[in-house]
Design an enzyme around this catalytic site. Structure first.
Site, PDB file in Angstrom:
ATOM      1  CG  ASP A  85      -9.916   7.432   6.807  1.00 26.76           C
ATOM      2  OD1 ASP A  85      -8.846   7.206   6.178  1.00 26.76           O
ATOM      3  OD2 ASP A  85      -9.918   7.262   8.106  1.00 26.76           O
ATOM      4  CG  ASP A 134      -5.529   8.245   4.619  1.00 25.85           C
ATOM      5  OD1 ASP A 134      -6.424   8.645   3.893  1.00 25.85           O
ATOM      6  OD2 ASP A 134      -5.750   7.187   5.280  1.00 25.85           O
ATOM      7  NE  ARG A 150     -10.867  -1.546   3.994  1.00 28.08           N
ATOM      8  CZ  ARG A 150     -11.207  -1.720   5.367  1.00 28.08           C
ATOM      9  NH1 ARG A 150     -12.447  -2.205   5.213  1.00 28.08           N
ATOM     10  NH2 ARG A 150     -10.663  -1.411   6.305  1.00 28.08           N
ATOM     11  CD  GLU A 166      -6.644   4.984   2.601  1.00 29.42           C
ATOM     12  OE1 GLU A 166      -5.638   4.703   3.025  1.00 29.42           O
ATOM     13  OE2 GLU A 166      -7.784   5.676   3.285  1.00 29.42           O
ATOM     14  CG  ASP A 180      -1.781   5.301   4.984  1.00 30.91           C
ATOM     15  OD1 ASP A 180      -1.743   4.284   5.640  1.00 30.91           O
ATOM     16  OD2 ASP A 180      -2.839   5.590   4.519  1.00 30.91           O
ATOM     17  CE  LYS A 214      -3.167   2.337   3.035  1.00 31.76           C
ATOM     18  NZ  LYS A 214      -3.557   2.557   4.411  1.00 31.76           N
ATOM     19  CE  LYS A 248      -6.545   8.847   7.837  1.00 31.16           C
ATOM     20  NZ  LYS A 248      -6.932   7.758   8.399  1.00 31.16           N
TER      21      LYS A 248
END
Length: 511
Positions: free
Chosen positions: A358, A281, A362, A360, A299, A276, A288
């Site tokens: 959020d 993010d 996956r 995202e 991230d 990933k 968030k």
């Protein structure tokens, strides 16, 4: 910062003309807490006429694991400084556990910043455990010396540069097996340090296009095959998850594929690594909270680790075919961002109803996993900072581990071996039932916005994109990929490089 040079020596440690020499120190609970020099320090202890441990005790040494105590030698031995690192209670076997040595060595070398040359005279067994113990010492030394270069504009008057040369005392410096461990440690540490650099880089300097360029530049000359898909190619190729997450940013997404093919190996096992790479993010439309959001520059740690693992693979040349898929995007809120309620068609044709932008990670990983399976593979090992649920359940040191039984057991054993523990978690049917969609094939999160089993929801979702017959493991490194506290052991503040050493060990075992 450049990596220290690393060499083996078999000269008497007391005669090594270095800036400092590191020895191990044990506590002895059965002897009222008396201190005991660890194996390897015999000649140094003798030079102090039996007063070494009593002097260290006066300085506050207790032998606790990772504790560092410095003692000026005043000409007693060739080195002007002895550094005793605690290794815990006297071991019942021939040497302490490798992870104890790895952490202790890292702590000692980091404490010696400002010294040019440091020698390590630490316990090495003379049995079948010798290679793993030596590997731990070498890795701890190289990783403990890491320091991010940073962006300060003024010279720091008290700044001490990391150690530049490391010497490790072994019984025979010409031993080919020991020399091979040095070579491997240098390759592995270089990969971990590069990952830490990428993770520690500010997000405005490493957006998806720059991250992809950095990986391509690092792969140049390694023999790896490189493929980079830009936004238009991703859109045309049906990578709906990566496109959806990345479309909200003016810095478009990328998918980077790196491929290693072993020479002279007929029908090798095929391994796919997936990472990933969310370079920042915000949470997108499901934004968030502001507190701590700056940490979301990390991230992309999974993609960073997977990319650097491939550089190590290219150098170590295992007898396994390995491909890596780095899904890179920046999750931003804007007029073009994807929304809660959207239905996204993924690379494998499945349609996903989005409830939370959020979640995202996956989305991009699902496309990358599906592409890996479409290309053909026997195993998929995926690493990602996927869920806060991992940190809640397992803390900052232990990764969450989900997938097929064979693959997860490989990862678990490898993680235990190298000091990157991962704990197997279930993928319950009731979690999948909670992700049923009224209008699509699956909801991206629990349909009732229930965060119970949040870590498990991520694993259940990703399972939908693994082809039948492929062994797979999802490694949630939300906690262990980024260390927010003070430096400890061979971890410094910031990126850690987890789970590079686990992945390399798994690949070794499959070869």
């Amino acid at each position: 910062m450049s990596q220290p040079s690393l060499s083996l020596v078999d000269t008497d440690p007391a005669e090594l003309a270095v800036d400092a020499i590191v020895i191990g120190l044990h506590s002895q609970p059965d002897e009222g807490g008396a201190l005991l020099p660890a194996a390897g320090a015999e000649s140094i202890a003798a030079a102090f006429d039996g007063k070494l441990t009593s002097t260290l005790a006066l300085l506050g040494a207790s032998g606790a694991p990772g504790e560092v105590t410095k003692l000026a030698t005043l000409g007693t031995i060739a080195a002007p400084l002895v550094v005793a690192v605690g290794l815990g209670d006297e071991p019942s076997g021939s040497a302490p556990e490798p992870e104890t040595l790895r952490r202790g060595t890292g702590a000692a070398v980091r404490a010696l910043a400002g010294s040019a040359t440091v020698a390590l005279a630490l316990p090495l067994p003379d049995d079948e455990d010798a290679p793993s113990v030596l590997r731990a010492i070498l890795e701890g030394a190289l990783l403990g010396s890491y320091k991010f270069a940073g962006y300060k504009t003024k010279p720091q008057p008290n700044r001490r540069e990391p150690v530049s040369a490391l010497q490790v005392h072994v019984p025979d410096a010409a031993d080919p097996a020991a020399a091979a461990e040095v070579t491997r440690a240098e390759v592995v540490a270089r990969a971990v340090r590069l990952t830490r650099d990428w993770v520690n880089t500010p997000p405005n300097s490493l957006r998806p296009p720059q991250f992809a360029d950095a990986v391509v530049a690092a792969a140049e000359g390694t023999g790896l095959q490189v493929e980079v898909l830009d936004f238009d190619e991703l859109q045309a190729g049906g990578y709906g998850g990566i496109v959806a997450v990345g479309q909200g940013s003016e810095a478009p997404p990328r998918l980077v594929k790196l491929t290693y093919v072993p020479e002279g190996v007929e029908s090798p096992k095929r391994v796919a690594l997936v990472g990933k790479g969310i370079t920042f993010d915000t949470g997108g439309i499901s934004i968030k909270p502001a507190a701590g959001m700056w940490e979301m520059k990390s991230d992309m740690a999974g993609a960073a680790a997977v990319g650097a693992t491939m550089l190590a693979v290219a150098a170590l040349k295992p007898r396994v075919a390995v491909s890596a898929y780095l899904a890179m995007a920046e999750n931003m809120p804007s007029g073009t961002a994807y929304r809660p309620g959207d239905v996204i068609t993924m690379f494998n044709g499945k349609r996903v109803e989005v409830f939370n932008t959020d979640a995202e990670g996956r989305m991009v990983l699902a496309d990358a996993i599906a592409r890996a399976c479409a290309d053909g593979t026997d195993y998929v090992f995926e690493a990602s900072t996927l869920t806060g649920g991992q940190v809640i359940a397992l803390g900052k040191r232990i990764a969450g581990l989900m997938g097929s039984e064979a693959a997860t057991e490989l990862v678990r054993k490898a993680g235990d071996e190298v000091g990157e523990p991962a704990w197997p978690m279930p993928l319950p049917d009731e979690v999948r039932k909670g992700m049923e969609s009224d209008i699509a094939d699956i909801c991206q999160t629990n349909a009732n916005l229930d965060r119970a089993g949040h870590m498990l929801q991520g694993g259940v979702f990703l399972r939908e994109f693994v082809a039948e017959g492929v062994e797979w493991a999802h490694i949630d490194i939300a906690g262990p990929s980024y260390h927010t506290g003070e430096a400890t052991g061979y971890w410094t503040k910031g990126g850690t490089g987890v789970p590079i050493r686990t992945l390399l060990t798994v690949i070794d075992q499959l070869g």
